[in-house]
Write a protein that holds these residues in place. Structure first.
Motif, PDB file in Angstrom:
ATOM      1  N   LEU A  83       0.942  -1.262  -0.032  1.00 51.09           N
ATOM      2  CA  LEU A  83      -0.050  -0.455  -0.302  1.00 51.09           C
ATOM      3  C   LEU A  83       0.822   1.160  -0.161  1.00 51.09           C
ATOM      4  CD1 LEU A  83      -2.582   1.514   0.228  1.00 51.09           C
ATOM      5  CD2 LEU A  83      -2.539   0.895   2.375  1.00 51.09           C
ATOM      6  N   LEU A  84       2.488   0.976   1.166  1.00 47.92           N
ATOM      7  CA  LEU A  84       2.819   2.744   1.048  1.00 47.92           C
ATOM      8  C   LEU A  84       3.259   2.497  -0.196  1.00 47.92           C
ATOM      9  CD1 LEU A  84       3.788   2.350   4.644  1.00 47.92           C
ATOM     10  CD2 LEU A  84       1.973   3.127   3.897  1.00 47.92           C
ATOM     11  N   PRO A  85       4.305   4.132  -0.362  1.00 46.57           N
ATOM     12  CA  PRO A  85       3.594   5.555   0.052  1.00 46.57           C
ATOM     13  C   PRO A  85       2.282   5.776  -0.009  1.00 46.57           C
ATOM     14  CG  PRO A  85       4.816   5.854  -1.803  1.00 46.57           C
ATOM     15  CD  PRO A  85       4.692   4.210  -1.995  1.00 46.57           C
ATOM     16  N   ASP A  86       1.920   6.374   1.176  1.00 44.61           N
ATOM     17  CA  ASP A  86       0.077   6.763   0.515  1.00 44.61           C
ATOM     18  C   ASP A  86       0.854   8.544   1.563  1.00 44.61           C
ATOM     19  OD1 ASP A  86       0.110   6.545   3.597  1.00 44.61           O
ATOM     20  OD2 ASP A  86      -1.284   5.176   3.912  1.00 44.61           O
ATOM     21  N   GLY A  87      -0.855   8.847   1.988  1.00 46.55           N
ATOM     22  CA  GLY A  87      -1.030   9.949   1.960  1.00 46.55           C
ATOM     23  C   GLY A  87      -0.233  10.315   3.513  1.00 46.55           C
ATOM     24  N   ALA A  88      -0.312   9.060   4.536  1.00 45.70           N
ATOM     25  CA  ALA A  88      -0.143  10.103   5.781  1.00 45.70           C
ATOM     26  C   ALA A  88       2.425   8.727   5.776  1.00 45.70           C
ATOM     27  CB  ALA A  88      -0.261   8.592   6.350  1.00 45.70           C
ATOM     28  N   LEU A  89       2.247   7.878   5.034  1.00 41.42           N
ATOM     29  CA  LEU A  89       3.723   7.009   5.410  1.00 41.42           C
ATOM     30  C   LEU A  89       4.395   7.075   3.794  1.00 41.42           C
ATOM     31  CD1 LEU A  89       2.011   3.976   7.478  1.00 41.42           C
ATOM     32  CD2 LEU A  89       3.576   6.533   8.497  1.00 41.42           C
ATOM     33  N   PRO A  90       5.761   7.140   3.892  1.00 38.89           N
ATOM     34  CA  PRO A  90       6.602   7.127   2.962  1.00 38.89           C
ATOM     35  C   PRO A  90       6.841   5.311   2.439  1.00 38.89           C
ATOM     36  CG  PRO A  90       8.040   7.007   4.997  1.00 38.89           C
ATOM     37  CD  PRO A  90       6.192   7.065   5.615  1.00 38.89           C
ATOM     38  N   THR A  91       7.623   5.822   1.491  1.00 32.87           N
ATOM     39  CA  THR A  91       7.841   3.867   0.840  1.00 32.87           C
ATOM     40  C   THR A  91       8.774   3.452   1.460  1.00 32.87           C
ATOM     41  OG1 THR A  91       7.758   5.092  -1.206  1.00 32.87           O
ATOM     42  CG2 THR A  91       8.603   2.910  -0.798  1.00 32.87           C
ATOM     43  N   THR A  92       8.295   1.756   2.382  1.00 31.25           N
ATOM     44  CA  THR A  92       9.083   1.081   2.734  1.00 31.25           C
ATOM     45  C   THR A  92       9.876   0.551   2.768  1.00 31.25           C
ATOM     46  OG1 THR A  92       7.308   2.650   4.219  1.00 31.25           O
ATOM     47  CG2 THR A  92       8.530   0.692   5.523  1.00 31.25           C
ATOM     48  N   PRO A  93      10.604   0.265   2.345  1.00 34.57           N
ATOM     49  CA  PRO A  93      10.893  -1.295   1.467  1.00 34.57           C
ATOM     50  C   PRO A  93      10.357  -2.453   2.536  1.00 34.57           C
ATOM     51  CG  PRO A  93      12.701   0.202   1.769  1.00 34.57           C
ATOM     52  CD  PRO A  93      11.858   0.870   2.268  1.00 34.57           C
ATOM     53  N   ALA A  94      10.886  -2.409   4.034  1.00 33.32           N
ATOM     54  CA  ALA A  94      10.811  -3.926   4.874  1.00 33.32           C
ATOM     55  C   ALA A  94       9.948  -3.000   5.333  1.00 33.32           C
ATOM     56  CB  ALA A  94      12.404  -3.682   5.502  1.00 33.32           C
ATOM     57  N   VAL A  95       8.771  -4.429   6.031  1.00 28.70           N
ATOM     58  CA  VAL A  95       7.649  -4.637   7.372  1.00 28.70           C
ATOM     59  C   VAL A  95       7.579  -5.403   7.480  1.00 28.70           C
ATOM     60  CG1 VAL A  95       4.844  -3.925   7.330  1.00 28.70           C
ATOM     61  CG2 VAL A  95       6.527  -2.794   5.719  1.00 28.70           C
ATOM     62  N   GLY A  96       7.794  -5.080   8.440  1.00 29.62           N
ATOM     63  CA  GLY A  96       7.784  -7.181   9.444  1.00 29.62           C
ATOM     64  C   GLY A  96       7.431  -6.302  11.374  1.00 29.62           C
ATOM     65  N   GLY A  97       8.380  -7.076  12.153  1.00 33.30           N
ATOM     66  CA  GLY A  97       7.984  -7.175  14.041  1.00 33.30           C
ATOM     67  C   GLY A  97       9.175  -6.540  14.363  1.00 33.30           C
ATOM     68  N   TYR A  98       9.285  -6.513  15.833  1.00 33.28           N
ATOM     69  CA  TYR A  98       9.707  -6.279  16.634  1.00 33.28           C
ATOM     70  C   TYR A  98       9.268  -7.801  17.605  1.00 33.28           C
ATOM     71  CZ  TYR A  98      12.863  -5.333  20.267  1.00 33.28           C
ATOM     72  OH  TYR A  98      14.533  -4.922  20.849  1.00 33.28           O
ATOM     73  N   TRP A  99      10.315  -8.262  18.732  1.00 37.10           N
ATOM     74  CA  TRP A  99      10.188  -8.808  19.586  1.00 37.10           C
ATOM     75  C   TRP A  99      11.524  -9.023  20.622  1.00 37.10           C
ATOM     76  CZ3 TRP A  99       9.128 -10.391  14.974  1.00 37.10           C
ATOM     77  CH2 TRP A  99      10.003 -11.192  14.221  1.00 37.10           C
ATOM     78  N   THR A 100      11.304  -9.424  21.870  1.00 41.73           N
ATOM     79  CA  THR A 100      13.053  -9.801  22.368  1.00 41.73           C
ATOM     80  C   THR A 100      12.782 -11.538  22.952  1.00 41.73           C
ATOM     81  OG1 THR A 100      11.602  -8.673  24.066  1.00 41.73           O
ATOM     82  CG2 THR A 100      13.376  -7.499  22.869  1.00 41.73           C
ATOM     83  N   ARG A 101      13.531 -11.503  22.884  1.00 42.35           N
ATOM     84  CA  ARG A 101      13.995 -13.206  23.579  1.00 42.35           C
ATOM     85  C   ARG A 101      12.502 -13.929  25.045  1.00 42.35           C
ATOM     86  NH1 ARG A 101      18.874 -16.730  25.859  1.00 42.35           N
ATOM     87  NH2 ARG A 101      19.171 -16.271  23.650  1.00 42.35           N
ATOM     88  N   SER A 102      12.060 -12.455  25.797  1.00 49.55           N
ATOM     89  CA  SER A 102      11.120 -12.585  27.060  1.00 49.55           C
ATOM     90  C   SER A 102       9.626 -12.113  26.439  1.00 49.55           C
ATOM     91  CB  SER A 102      11.764 -11.902  28.274  1.00 49.55           C
ATOM     92  OG  SER A 102      11.545 -10.808  27.851  1.00 49.55           O
ATOM     93  N   ASN A 103      10.242 -11.411  25.313  1.00 52.31           N
ATOM     94  CA  ASN A 103       8.537 -10.625  25.540  1.00 52.31           C
ATOM     95  C   ASN A 103       7.922 -10.030  25.907  1.00 52.31           C
ATOM     96  OD1 ASN A 103       7.950 -11.668  22.345  1.00 52.31           O
ATOM     97  ND2 ASN A 103       7.340 -13.397  23.797  1.00 52.31           N
ATOM     98  N   ASP A 104       9.124  -9.413  26.797  1.00 62.35           N
ATOM     99  CA  ASP A 104       8.547  -8.216  27.057  1.00 62.35           C
ATOM    100  C   ASP A 104       7.844  -6.489  26.374  1.00 62.35           C
ATOM    101  OD1 ASP A 104      11.264  -7.990  26.398  1.00 62.35           O
ATOM    102  OD2 ASP A 104      11.936  -6.745  28.161  1.00 62.35           O
ATOM    103  N   VAL A 105       9.103  -6.786  25.228  1.00 58.82           N
ATOM    104  CA  VAL A 105       8.378  -6.020  24.183  1.00 58.82           C
ATOM    105  C   VAL A 105       8.234  -6.575  22.988  1.00 58.82           C
ATOM    106  CG1 VAL A 105       9.668  -3.782  22.916  1.00 58.82           C
ATOM    107  CG2 VAL A 105      10.556  -4.399  25.618  1.00 58.82           C
TER     108      VAL A 105
END
Length: 472
Positions: A370-392
């Motif tokens: 979908l990107l870019p659109d009016g709110a966000l720029p072209t984004t080459p990578a879309v993923g997630g973030y986590w830590t081993r303990s999942n506290d974040v």
């Protein structure tokens, strides 16, 4: 026809390539080759069959079966002799004794001054069973076939082997262009089944966009209505498609199947997968996981952040297979004894939590498209973030590259509940996690099935916007 909804682009590509063959008639090498790959049961053979039926050109359609080289050769001879090729009688008069002779004879059977089509389906079987098949195919193409006005379609379901066929230092390298056929996308499914965007996304998660399963879904029916019928039909594609596909790629007792079941049950980390698979050795698990990733059955992902991480997570890549491994395979015995009602109630109880996790890869892919659109720029990578303990744990991370980014474009959260909008509590949690990941004021994004009830977000997306990303 219903099964070809969403295949307009692919049919157009096939038409264009055949037109280029026609335009090159009279040239030294008018022939063209197209390598079509895609997972089993996404409709590759049906697409090619539709293409052939729409045209008026002579053709032969041969499908390898995984038998011995001799049996495959006999099957090819029989298929050509029953085809619409003008000189098909050559295979009847003197059947070829080997594959080299068969490919030479096939070239002789093609018309010299008008286009024709040759289809070889399930090519990986021939690569596996016929000695030096790639070399023989390369010689036949370079010396004979490409000098005829022919469109050669090489079709296969083993993605890694089809990629290898055209890879550097392999005999057939750069002889053909590639066409990757995916499942029906959520927008296709919504049109095909007359579903509103939220329901279309639900259908995509259950069917994986496999045409055979979508065909069983009555237009306008809810997930529950579809499942009620499918779970009471022992021949339903929902029940049998996954097992047939897995049986073709992995022996029933292969350790890869045990590892796949563990990942399908919801385990994502290496240690937890090993435990769920029966405490197997890490070397055995590594080999099995590598095979599953190579076959594109499993995705292995690292968190996207500004710093390196070794916290790799695994997930089943195909939404339908993920649904089947969670809800169908473990309870096949009760379904077979006609107690699909028990399975249905179990799905109902676990649906919300399962769907909330299952929709995340689809959301990420939708945003990337979908990107870019009016709110966000072209984004080459879309993923997630986590830590081993999942506290974040952050559902959505947009960045300039993955997995180690130079700059973060946005962070976001997915809330996919029936009647609970994304609210200020969800926003506060996202802000806390942003502070733990970066000191920068990275834009915040939310994706919600049921709308939004807070201010302070830089961009918001609902089911309708996600489906727009897949529009033709």
């Amino acid at each position: 026809m219903q099964q070809f909804i969403g295949r307009t682009r692919e049919l157009r590509i096939l038409d264009d390539v055949l037109e280029s063959v026609r335009d090159a008639e009279g040239g030294e090498k008018p022939g063209k080759c197209l390598l079509i790959r895609g997972r089993r049961r996404v409709g590759k053979s049906s697409l090619v069959e539709e293409f052939l039926q729409r045209g008026q050109h002579p053709y032969v359609f041969f499908t390898a079966s995984g038998a011995s080289a001799e049996i495959e050769l006999d099957a090819l001879s029989d298929e050509v002799s029953r085809s619409s090729l003008p000189r098909r009688d050559l295979f009847t008069e003197e059947p070829p004794a080997n594959w080299n002779a068969a490919l030479r004879l096939l070239a002789d059977a093609l018309p010299d001054h008008s286009p024709s089509v040759v289809v070889i389906d399930e090519v990986p079987y021939l690569m596996d069973r016929v000695d030096a098949f790639e070399g023989m195919l390369q010689r036949a193409w370079d010396r004979l076939l490409c000098r005829k006005p022919v469109l050669l379609l090489l079709v296969g379901s083993d993605l890694s082997m089809m990629e290898a066929l055209n890879s550097y230092e392999r005999p057939f390298h750069q002889r053909g262009t590639e066409l990757v056929l995916g499942p029906l996308n959520p927008a296709d499914i919504g049109r095909m089944l007359s579903l509103e965007p939220p329901a279309a996304i639900d259908a995509a998660l259950v069917t994986g966009g496999l045409p055979l399963i979508c065909q069983e879904w009555r237009p306008g029916a809810s997930v529950r209505e579809f499942l009620t019928g499918a779970l009471n039909n022992p021949t339903s594609a929902l029940l049998v498609s996954a097992e047939r596909s897995l049986a073709a790629e992995f022996p029933p007792r292969a350790m890869s199947r045990e590892v796949l079941r563990a990942i399908g049950s919801g385990e994502r980390s290496f240690t937890n997968i090993a435990r769920a698979a029966g405490g197997i050795a890490h070397t055995t698990l590594s080999r099995a996981a590598e095979l599953l990733v190579e076959k594109r059955v499993v995705a292995a992902e690292l968190p996207i952040s500004l710093h390196p991480s070794k916290e790799r997570r695994y997930r089943v890549a195909d939404p339908y297979l993920r649904f089947w491994l969670t809800f169908i395979e473990p309870h096949m015995a009760e379904i077979e004894r006609m107690r699909g009602d028990l399975t249905l109630e179990r799905i109902k109880r676990q649906w919300s939590s399962w769907r909330g996790r299952a929709v995340e890869p689809l959301v990420r892919e939708s945003l990337a498209r979908l990107l870019p659109d009016g709110a966000l720029p072209t984004t080459p990578a879309v993923g997630g973030y986590w830590t081993r303990s999942n506290d974040v744990e952050i559902d959505l991370v947009g960045a300039d590259r993955a997995p180690i980014a130079k700059s973060l474009h946005f962070l976001g959260s997915v809330k996919w509940l029936e009647s609970s909008p994304f609210d200020r509590h969800d926003l506060a949690a996202l802000q806390r996690h942003r502070a733990l990941l970066t000191e920068e004021a990275v834009p915040l994004v939310a994706v919600s099935r049921s709308g939004f009830d807070c201010a302070g977000l830089d961009a918001t997306y609902g089911p309708g916007e996600l489906l727009e990303a897949w529009a033709d």
